[in-house]
Write an enzyme that holds these catalytic residues in place. Sequence first.
Site, mmCIF file in Angstrom:
data_model
loop_
_atom_site.group_PDB
_atom_site.id
_atom_site.type_symbol
_atom_site.label_atom_id
_atom_site.label_comp_id
_atom_site.label_asym_id
_atom_site.label_seq_id
_atom_site.Cartn_x
_atom_site.Cartn_y
_atom_site.Cartn_z
ATOM 1 N N ALA A 73 83.799 -22.238 -0.832
ATOM 2 C CA ALA A 73 83.974 -23.119 0.326
ATOM 3 C C ALA A 73 83.602 -24.539 -0.098
ATOM 4 O O ALA A 73 83.089 -24.763 -1.190
ATOM 5 C CB ALA A 73 83.103 -22.666 1.493
ATOM 6 N N LYS A 74 83.846 -25.492 0.774
ATOM 7 C CA LYS A 74 83.434 -26.873 0.517
ATOM 8 C C LYS A 74 83.436 -27.643 1.820
ATOM 9 O O LYS A 74 84.245 -27.380 2.716
ATOM 10 C CB LYS A 74 84.390 -27.567 -0.457
ATOM 11 C CG LYS A 74 83.749 -28.698 -1.230
ATOM 12 C CD LYS A 74 82.821 -28.161 -2.313
ATOM 13 C CE LYS A 74 82.246 -29.282 -3.169
ATOM 14 N NZ LYS A 74 81.434 -28.752 -4.276
ATOM 15 N N GLY A 75 82.516 -28.608 1.911
ATOM 16 C CA GLY A 75 82.480 -29.515 3.046
ATOM 17 C C GLY A 75 82.650 -30.941 2.569
ATOM 18 O O GLY A 75 82.330 -31.263 1.422
#
Length: 392
Positions: A73-75
């Site tokens: 995932a990544k933000g």
Amino acid sequence: MTPPLLSLTWTDDITGRQGFLVVDRLVRGVSSGGLRMRAGCTLDEVAGLARGMTMKEALHYDPEARYVPLGGAKGGIDCDPRDPEAYALLVRYLRAMRPCLESFWTTGEDLGLSQDLVDRAAAEAGLVSSIQAVYPLLDDEATARRRLADAFAVDVDGIGLDELVGGCGVAESALAALDRAGVPYAATRVAVQGLGTMGGATARFLTRAGLTVVAVADVKGTIANPAGLDVETLLATRDAYGTVDRAALRPGDRELPGDAWLSADADILVPAAVSYAVDGANQARINARWIVEAANMPVLPEAEELLAARGVTVLPDIVVNSATNAWWWWTLFGDIGADADEAFAHIRRSMRALTELMLARAEADGTTPRAAAHTVVADRLPVIAARFGRYR
């Protein structure tokens, strides 16, 4: 390409700025990936980084280890981290993403954000921790959390262990490539773009291995010295954003334009700052034999194709800069303790094995290291899914 499991765009009701979250895959219901803050951050950028995290996690899969890779995932937040409104924006973003962080997304520092800042903002947003979603997977949560906290408290020559582990992994990947090519360390020259956490630690470990750093670049420009830079002095004079105090330069050090690192007379280039730093046009200026991707996605695909045609080898980010993430989980799950020597030894052993596997596969298949790494990922993801189930 398979679409991500989840893609969110958040708009701040106070500033109108946007933040993003992309969950590429879940393993055991949890994903892992840092949170970056930079002006111009986009959803597509975050999606690419999330896919990269899935690959990094899969590449470190060891069925005998306590650490079982998570999903990727990544933000991202579209804001200059130096903006006076940046911290309040970060808190509001984390508050908005709180249901995700409590349930299935673990995050930490990335470009533009330190772990201390993320931790402080997470607490203000009402979170127990930025990685609390992984806690249900731990056999002994209290012991595991204490071990990770102790590891973050370890100091090595004035720098926190957490700020060094990623650069140790980058350096070891580069050294493995040199060893495979039979190139002596003492004859190898290095240029580094970005002297923040990752770039600074990489420069330190490569220098201590006997390589010569001849150029470093920060937001003020490039500092170069063909006889070699005093890396330790430069690191000691950095500010919180990796900018070097020019008052510390020696008489032989030259100040050059910001992009001069590209054409430095070096064998290894280490882009350790922003994504998309090397494109189809500026790649022609590169004279190095290797590009070691300490940053995420610094070399665009069209540039990599042109570089490969010229005999320049790109060691990809999904392998090279994966040690920071892996160190968190090796420590939390108990594969290593809160000790610098143990951490560095484990990182060197793991990163060297992974780099050698990638390069051997590339040679056998007649392809690039990135394509070889993707092949290894493609082999391992079904094994992980068969063991833990699918979340798609």
